[in-house]
Design a protein around this motif. Structure first.
Motif, mmCIF file in Angstrom:
data_model
loop_
_atom_site.group_PDB
_atom_site.id
_atom_site.type_symbol
_atom_site.label_atom_id
_atom_site.label_comp_id
_atom_site.label_asym_id
_atom_site.label_seq_id
_atom_site.Cartn_x
_atom_site.Cartn_y
_atom_site.Cartn_z
ATOM 1 N N PHE A 17 0.713 -1.248 -0.022
ATOM 2 C CA PHE A 17 0.021 0.074 0.160
ATOM 3 C C PHE A 17 1.025 1.111 -0.091
ATOM 4 C CE2 PHE A 17 0.271 -1.850 4.281
ATOM 5 C CZ PHE A 17 1.111 -0.908 5.105
ATOM 6 N N HIS A 18 2.301 0.908 0.336
ATOM 7 C CA HIS A 18 2.987 2.166 0.124
ATOM 8 C C HIS A 18 3.676 2.093 -1.281
ATOM 9 C CE1 HIS A 18 6.023 5.195 1.460
ATOM 10 N NE2 HIS A 18 7.019 4.372 1.034
ATOM 11 N N GLU A 19 3.241 3.395 -1.945
ATOM 12 C CA GLU A 19 3.503 3.542 -3.211
ATOM 13 C C GLU A 19 5.112 3.862 -3.671
ATOM 14 O OE1 GLU A 19 0.379 4.526 -6.392
ATOM 15 O OE2 GLU A 19 0.596 6.133 -4.846
ATOM 16 N N GLY A 20 5.935 4.555 -2.575
ATOM 17 C CA GLY A 20 7.108 4.845 -2.945
ATOM 18 C C GLY A 20 7.362 5.945 -3.740
ATOM 19 N N GLN A 21 6.518 6.592 -4.233
ATOM 20 C CA GLN A 21 6.230 7.722 -5.271
ATOM 21 C C GLN A 21 4.908 8.608 -4.769
ATOM 22 O OE1 GLN A 21 6.717 6.327 -8.979
ATOM 23 N NE2 GLN A 21 4.666 5.228 -8.892
ATOM 24 N N ILE A 22 5.069 9.681 -5.294
ATOM 25 C CA ILE A 22 3.887 10.643 -5.320
ATOM 26 C C ILE A 22 2.710 10.137 -6.171
ATOM 27 C CG2 ILE A 22 2.850 13.004 -5.552
ATOM 28 C CD1 ILE A 22 5.507 13.984 -4.840
ATOM 29 N N ASN A 23 1.749 9.666 -5.674
ATOM 30 C CA ASN A 23 0.248 9.188 -6.421
ATOM 31 C C ASN A 23 0.248 10.268 -7.610
ATOM 32 O OD1 ASN A 23 -2.628 8.982 -7.132
ATOM 33 N ND2 ASN A 23 -1.895 7.031 -6.305
ATOM 34 N N ARG A 24 0.208 9.588 -8.799
ATOM 35 C CA ARG A 24 -0.173 10.057 -10.206
ATOM 36 C C ARG A 24 -1.271 10.764 -10.302
ATOM 37 N NH1 ARG A 24 -1.295 5.085 -10.857
ATOM 38 N NH2 ARG A 24 -3.130 4.462 -12.091
ATOM 39 N N TYR A 29 -5.147 15.706 -9.940
ATOM 40 C CA TYR A 29 -6.361 15.921 -9.581
ATOM 41 C C TYR A 29 -6.224 16.984 -8.383
ATOM 42 C CZ TYR A 29 -8.394 13.418 -13.191
ATOM 43 O OH TYR A 29 -8.575 12.807 -14.440
ATOM 44 N N ALA A 30 -5.121 17.161 -7.712
ATOM 45 C CA ALA A 30 -5.163 17.824 -6.460
ATOM 46 C C ALA A 30 -5.859 19.369 -6.553
ATOM 47 C CB ALA A 30 -3.725 17.980 -5.803
ATOM 48 N N GLU A 31 -5.754 19.859 -7.565
ATOM 49 C CA GLU A 31 -6.331 21.259 -7.879
ATOM 50 C C GLU A 31 -7.754 21.456 -7.519
ATOM 51 O OE1 GLU A 31 -6.811 21.106 -12.668
ATOM 52 O OE2 GLU A 31 -5.263 21.933 -11.875
ATOM 53 N N GLN A 32 -8.410 20.059 -7.579
ATOM 54 C CA GLN A 32 -9.941 20.052 -7.534
ATOM 55 C C GLN A 32 -10.033 20.314 -5.783
ATOM 56 O OE1 GLN A 32 -12.123 19.359 -9.504
ATOM 57 N NE2 GLN A 32 -11.020 18.846 -11.407
ATOM 58 N N LEU A 33 -9.405 20.369 -5.094
ATOM 59 C CA LEU A 33 -9.292 20.675 -3.621
ATOM 60 C C LEU A 33 -9.321 22.188 -3.260
ATOM 61 C CD1 LEU A 33 -7.308 17.735 -1.885
ATOM 62 C CD2 LEU A 33 -9.688 17.829 -2.033
ATOM 63 N N ALA A 148 -15.190 18.489 5.617
ATOM 64 C CA ALA A 148 -14.316 19.010 4.832
ATOM 65 C C ALA A 148 -14.468 18.229 3.396
ATOM 66 C CB ALA A 148 -12.909 18.895 5.485
ATOM 67 N N LYS A 149 -14.069 19.053 2.194
ATOM 68 C CA LYS A 149 -14.182 18.432 0.892
ATOM 69 C C LYS A 149 -13.182 17.392 0.908
ATOM 70 C CE LYS A 149 -11.446 22.365 -0.551
ATOM 71 N NZ LYS A 149 -11.633 23.474 -1.436
ATOM 72 N N GLN A 150 -13.021 16.321 0.038
ATOM 73 C CA GLN A 150 -12.129 15.385 0.028
ATOM 74 C C GLN A 150 -11.700 14.594 -1.247
ATOM 75 O OE1 GLN A 150 -12.337 10.386 1.763
ATOM 76 N NE2 GLN A 150 -13.668 12.130 2.621
ATOM 77 N N LEU A 151 -10.458 14.263 -1.387
ATOM 78 C CA LEU A 151 -10.095 13.708 -2.661
ATOM 79 C C LEU A 151 -9.926 12.152 -2.252
ATOM 80 C CD1 LEU A 151 -9.319 14.313 -5.727
ATOM 81 C CD2 LEU A 151 -7.020 14.305 -4.811
ATOM 82 N N LEU A 152 -10.620 11.583 -2.785
ATOM 83 C CA LEU A 152 -10.485 9.955 -2.267
ATOM 84 C C LEU A 152 -10.135 9.051 -3.530
ATOM 85 C CD1 LEU A 152 -11.591 7.534 -0.363
ATOM 86 C CD2 LEU A 152 -13.959 7.852 -1.577
ATOM 87 N N ILE A 153 -9.176 8.436 -3.225
ATOM 88 C CA ILE A 153 -8.703 7.369 -4.247
ATOM 89 C C ILE A 153 -8.941 5.775 -3.924
ATOM 90 C CG2 ILE A 153 -6.676 6.594 -5.699
ATOM 91 C CD1 ILE A 153 -5.559 9.344 -5.332
ATOM 92 N N CYS A 154 -9.805 5.003 -4.762
ATOM 93 C CA CYS A 154 -9.829 3.547 -4.384
ATOM 94 C C CYS A 154 -9.628 2.639 -5.552
ATOM 95 C CB CYS A 154 -11.257 3.453 -4.098
ATOM 96 S SG CYS A 154 -12.088 4.888 -2.947
ATOM 97 N N PHE A 155 -9.502 1.555 -4.974
ATOM 98 C CA PHE A 155 -9.062 0.328 -5.988
ATOM 99 C C PHE A 155 -10.445 -0.166 -6.107
ATOM 100 C CE2 PHE A 155 -4.929 0.597 -3.923
ATOM 101 C CZ PHE A 155 -4.368 0.724 -5.088
ATOM 102 N N GLU A 156 -10.717 -0.577 -7.584
ATOM 103 C CA GLU A 156 -11.705 -1.526 -7.731
ATOM 104 C C GLU A 156 -11.551 -2.842 -8.546
ATOM 105 O OE1 GLU A 156 -15.248 0.595 -9.648
ATOM 106 O OE2 GLU A 156 -13.947 2.454 -9.508
ATOM 107 N N TYR A 157 -11.995 -3.842 -8.101
ATOM 108 C CA TYR A 157 -11.359 -5.414 -8.841
ATOM 109 C C TYR A 157 -12.514 -6.099 -7.957
ATOM 110 C CZ TYR A 157 -9.231 -5.961 -4.126
ATOM 111 O OH TYR A 157 -9.021 -6.401 -2.942
#
Length: 216
Positions: A17-24, A29-33, A148-157
């Protein structure tokens, strides 16, 4: 899912779960916040994510909550920053300019200790929790953050292909957890490059949650 489960994953190096890099998707989409220098963003179950560096580089204050203390010590080593360490209630608090990490049980956090936040960034918290805990988590998160507004990243499978974590979180689940309080906007979906733990058709979705009409 007990705290010992997460400690064991960290101690055995099972930290996929630790990517080791900044999430693409964060960079896209960070500007959406709509955050600016001086804003304050909450990262629940933050671990040692490099996404923290993305916000700090933009002058955005980060407050995180994490259960596993060695990950936070390593985070500050990566940042090459020496934290001040104190105690606040049930939490050990690591602090540096623009960065505060509360080490302890997320469910013990309250509004008064957290303070006001302008946004939430959840890349690895909701997907880390099994179904029964996600409802409790989402309700607690909304309460302590004052919606507070939220940027949410999820996996789907297909959840039958893997027991998780990370767990699959579908659009219907996001609606179930947050639809009564937030307006939910699906921003993007992409296949996970290289697959997810052997699942080739796993995808990563990003959602923007902001206030809808009803906040009762």
């Amino acid at each position: 899912m007990e705290a010992s489960f997460w400690h064991e994953l960290w101690e055995n190096g099972q930290t996929g779960f630790h990517e080791g890099q900044i999430n693409r998707m964060l960079t896209q989409y960070a500007e959406q916040l709509a955050l600016s220098a001086g804003s304050r963003v909450l990262l629940p179950l933050c671990g040692k994510t490099q996404d923290i560096q993305y916000f700090l580089a933009r002058g955005i204050e980060v407050v995180g909550v994490e259960l596993y203390e060695p990950a936070i010590r390593e985070l500050f080593e990566i940042l090459n920053v020496t934290p001040t360490i104190s105690q606040a209630g049930a939490f050990t608090v690591y602090q540096a300019p623009k960065l505060t990490i509360y080490v302890g049980d997320f469910f013990a956090m309250d509004k008064s200790l957290l303070g006001p936040v302008d946004a939430i960034y959840d890349r690895a918290a909701l997907v880390a929790l099994p179904e029964p805990m996600r409802i409790e988590y989402s309700e607690h998160l909304m309460t302590i953050s004052n919606l507070a507004k939220q940027l949410l990243i999820c996996f789907e499978y297909d959840q039958s292909k893997m027991s998780g974590p990370p767990f699959a979180v579908t659009a219907e689940m996001v609606e179930q957890y947050y639809g009564s309080k937030y307006r939910i906007n699906h921003l993007d979906r992409e296949l996970v490059a290289g697959g997810l733990k052997g699942i080739d058709d796993a995808s990563e979705s990003v959602w923007l949650l902001d206030l809808g009409i009803s906040t009762d």
